[in-house]
Structure formats: C-alpha cells, structure tokens
Design an enzyme around this catalytic site. Sequence first.
Site, PDB file in Angstrom:
ATOM      1  N   SER A   1      -3.324  -3.461   4.583  1.00  0.00           N
ATOM      2  CA  SER A   1      -3.794  -2.086   4.405  1.00  0.00           C
ATOM      3  C   SER A   1      -5.305  -2.039   4.280  1.00  0.00           C
ATOM      4  CB  SER A   1      -3.182  -1.468   3.148  1.00  0.00           C
ATOM      5  OG  SER A   1      -3.691  -0.150   2.986  1.00  0.00           O
TER       6      SER A   1
ATOM      7  N   GLU B   1       0.368   6.949  -0.198  1.00  0.00           N
ATOM      8  CA  GLU B   1      -0.788   7.477   0.544  1.00  0.00           C
ATOM      9  C   GLU B   1      -0.512   8.901   1.016  1.00  0.00           C
ATOM     10  OE1 GLU B   1      -2.230   4.841   3.775  1.00  0.00           O
ATOM     11  OE2 GLU B   1      -1.988   6.596   5.063  1.00  0.00           O
TER      12      GLU B   1
ATOM     13  N   LYS C   1       4.412  -2.452   1.576  1.00  0.00           N
ATOM     14  CA  LYS C   1       3.434  -1.735   2.418  1.00  0.00           C
ATOM     15  C   LYS C   1       3.959  -0.342   2.741  1.00  0.00           C
ATOM     16  CE  LYS C   1      -0.103  -1.023   5.234  1.00  0.00           C
ATOM     17  NZ  LYS C   1       0.085   0.308   5.844  1.00  0.00           N
TER      18      LYS C   1
ATOM     19  N   HIS D   1       3.429   1.756  -0.200  1.00  0.00           N
ATOM     20  CA  HIS D   1       1.981   2.046  -0.235  1.00  0.00           C
ATOM     21  C   HIS D   1       1.692   3.250   0.644  1.00  0.00           C
ATOM     22  CE1 HIS D   1      -1.865   1.987   1.923  1.00  0.00           C
ATOM     23  NE2 HIS D   1      -2.385   1.640   0.764  1.00  0.00           N
ATOM     24  N   ASN D   2       2.216   3.232   1.857  1.00  0.00           N
ATOM     25  CA  ASN D   2       1.958   4.352   2.785  1.00  0.00           C
ATOM     26  C   ASN D   2       2.589   5.645   2.292  1.00  0.00           C
ATOM     27  OD1 ASN D   2       0.853   2.239   4.298  1.00  0.00           O
ATOM     28  ND2 ASN D   2       1.345   3.299   6.205  1.00  0.00           N
TER      29      ASN D   2
END
Length: 512
Positions: A133, A194, A187, A190-191
């Site tokens: 990232s 986000e 991940k 995480h997105n």
Amino acid sequence: MTESTGKSRIGVTGLAVMGANLARNIARRGTPTAVHNRTTAKMTEFIKEYGDEGPFTGCESVEDFVNALETPRRIIVMVKAGRPVDAVIEELTPLLDEGDIIIDAGNSHFPDTVRRTEECAANGIRFMGIGVSGGEEGALLGPSIMPGGDPSAYAEVEEVLTSIAAVVDGTPCCVHVGPGGAGHYVKMVHNGIEYADIQLIAEAYDLLTHVAGLDAPAIAKIFEEWNSGDLDSFLIEITAKVLAKTDEKTGGPLVDVIVDQAEQKGTGTWTAVDALGLGIPLTGITEAVFARGLSALRDERKKASTTLSGPAPGQGADRDDLVEDIRLALYASKVVAYAQGFAQMRAASEANDWDLDLGAMATIWRGGCIIRARFLNRIRDAYAEHGDVENLLMVPYFTDAVANAQDAWRRVVVVATEQGVAIPAFSSSLSYYDGYRRERGPANLIQGLRDFFGAHTYKRTDAEGYWHTRWSQDGTEVASGGQPRSEASGSTSLPAGTDTPASEPDTGPKAE
Ligand code: 6PG
C-alpha cells in the site's frame, strides 16, 4: 545478504508503474534485481531509463528471467489482479524448482491467493500474497507491506521487503501477517478502511460547503488545520491539497469542475461482502461502498433532483460551532470505522486460524500506506496495553474520545438531516455506536416475528434453551424440540411427544 553468485537475489515481472517502482526501490538499496515484462520493449525502456539506479539484470524472456535468479528463486509478480496472475504462474511453474517462491504483490482477492497457494504447493512452489500500500510513490519510496504466506518463504524475502518498506520510529512498516491469504486479506481491509476514511472526508466537505457555506479554498485551510491535530493523516493532508488546487482552465477550484461520480476497483466491496459473511456489522465501510454506487447514478440523480422534494441545504448554522462539530463528528466516525475494520480482521483471523497480530497491523499501517495516520499509534498502543480487545471502542482512550465528541456528532447528524444533506457514514457510525452501547435493543421483536412466520424459535431472558409459540394454533409456548413449558410459566403444557412447531425450525445455525 549472501555472497553474490553473479545472479540476482530477487526478480520482478510486470513493469507497469507499480512494478517498476518496486523494482527500483529494491535495486536502489543495492539488491541485485532481475526485471522482466511480457512486452520486452517495456523492459528495455525500463533499463534504459533506470538501469543506472542499481544492480539490475534486464531479461527478455521468462527463461532468461528465471535463470538470472539465485536459488531459491524469489519472484515478485506485479500484474493486474485476476486471470493475469494465474497466467504468469502457469508460465513460470514449469521453469521453477522445488522451494522457489512466487510473490503476488498486486491487489488480489484473498480467496484467489488461498487457491494459488494450494496450486503452487502441489508443484513444490511456495506462494506468497503480499499487500503493498502507498500507490506509485509508496512503491518507490517506501510502502507499507503486508506479506502473507509460508513463514519459511517470508524468511527468504524478509530482508529485501523490510529494506524497501516505509520506516516509522525506526520500525519498518512490514511484518509477516500470517499464512495463506492473510496478507491480501489485511490489505483488503486496509482498502475498506480507506473507503470509509475517504467517504467521511467527503461528507465533512459536503457539510462545510452546503451547510456552513464555505468555498473550497476556505475548506482547504480547515483541513490543513485539522491535520495538525488528532486527524493528522495522509488523507487529511492531501484533502487540503486537492481542495486548494486551482484549475488552470477556469481559474476556479479544480474540485468544483470534477464530476461527482466515484469509481472503484472493488476492494471496498470485497471487504463489505466478507464482513457480511462473517456477520460483522461493518457499517462505515459498507456505507462508503453504497455511497460510491449512489454517486455513480449521476443521470438518475439529475432527474430526481428536479422531482423529489426535500430541504435545500444552506440555511446556515453558527459556523464556528459547526466547523468544530464536524471535526469531532469526523473523528468519532473514524474511530467507529477503524473499530469495525479491526473487529472484522479479528473475526477473520479466528475463522481462518490466522492468529493475526492486530497491534502489528496497526504498527505497519503507521507509514507508507494510504491510511497512514497518527491515529494508528493509538491503535497500536491499545492492543499493546489491553491485548485482544473485542472492540476498540471499549479501549479507554477511544471510549473517552468518542464520549467527548458525541454531542457534536449528534448535532451534526441533526443539522445534516434537517438540511437534507446525505451523511451515510456519519449517521450509520452514530447508529452503530448507539446500537453497540445498548444493553437491550429491539431484536426481541425481530425474534418474535421470525418465530411467528417461520417457527424459527427464540430464546427467553428467564429460561435456558430455545422456544416456539404456536401462534397459529393454540398460542401455547413449547420448548425447542416440542417439549412444553410448565403451567407455572403461563404457557400451557403439551403432552410429551406433541407435534413440534407447525414448521420445524430450520436446522441452520441458531442465533447465539
Ligand atoms: C493503496 C491503494 C491502492 C489503490 C486502491 C484504489 O493501498 O495503495 O488503496 O490499492 O489506489 O485500490 O481503490 P479504488 O479504485 O477501489 O478506490
């Protein structure tokens, strides 16, 4: 670093910007790096432009690429998620030896990573799915790296990956996440976070524009101020920059001429869908995905705007209070979104037996990645001080922060609702907070209704086990399996062996 055998220590195949920048980052640190691209011209261009940045070996064919690597071979694949990754694996596999390592560093969906791990293992190849990232700049200067897969494979690439990762307080933003698809899962979350972060920022911008009546340059200054406090983060920092940007063509704010249709590559959707499967109420992230979908209906919204009635925002509000209220609402909603994201990772870790270290995940997200923020130090500290917390809202720091923000948060939800400004993430986060802190909510009625129409049974507050009321027969209540309740409890007793509920409660998982 082992003595160079004239071979490259690691290889990167796929030299689009992310792959190229990752290869440059690796070689710039002195690691002999082989590079390859399906289209050879791209590789020759790469070597021409960057060849002097580090010990590169440009490889025209896949065979040359594989032969350029020391063993066990370590190959980073940086191609579009989906079928292209499988195609590269299929092309490499016959050329590799037992124990070689294929590393997918793209935004792959974690079930694909699980499958690829198994498929590669059948050929004696170790497969790793790693989340990277930080976008193109992060790949070049220092991303946050979330490696998943066989620990023995990670041991072979740890030195290289930690050498290129972002560093915060002397700690590389890279740590082995867990086996199989764990790295790509983290991940993905995480997105998802986000998405929630960006949606909350957009809602704050909307309120500052249409309720506080401020223009983009003024709002840019507000975000710049906010970035010096608890909201200090990459996304708040770049929000100020995007809002401050003047459009060359019109001379006005660039943001005022950008079309209001959000696009998405799908990682937020993956996160929301997985949370639904886990039964994790992921309201902030899921509302962010829905909001992008609603924004995509631009033509419909244009028609609806002249048809559907509602308050026109902009009756104004006391600006100083409102701006501070919005900052507090943004922070509280952010706490909820992160609490939900970490609760999802905790549930996924249990469901997949990954043993995720959530404090370590917060630690490697402090730098390099898109959601990097001062806030993540607080999350890391929370896990360090309190161990395996069920929900970050229950950690004293966050409990107090939200308690301090909630009056402002409620005022913002009220004024937005009164003035007809959509704030799905702000309001759903507040509802989640109010729902989570309720000892007894309205789901008792839901259970009663489910039992009425589907004989799905319910639990009682004053007795063990599951119960069913014979709503359409004599109205008596029977224990699950048809055993009657005693007279004393106000329900008639049915003789043993009496028919069980009209329709046998489904044998699916019971509500715990
Ligand atoms: C990152 C980014 C990166 C990409 C997003 C965009 O961590 O570096 O998140 O992965 O920019 O996936 O996602 P959307 O196109 O879905 O907004």
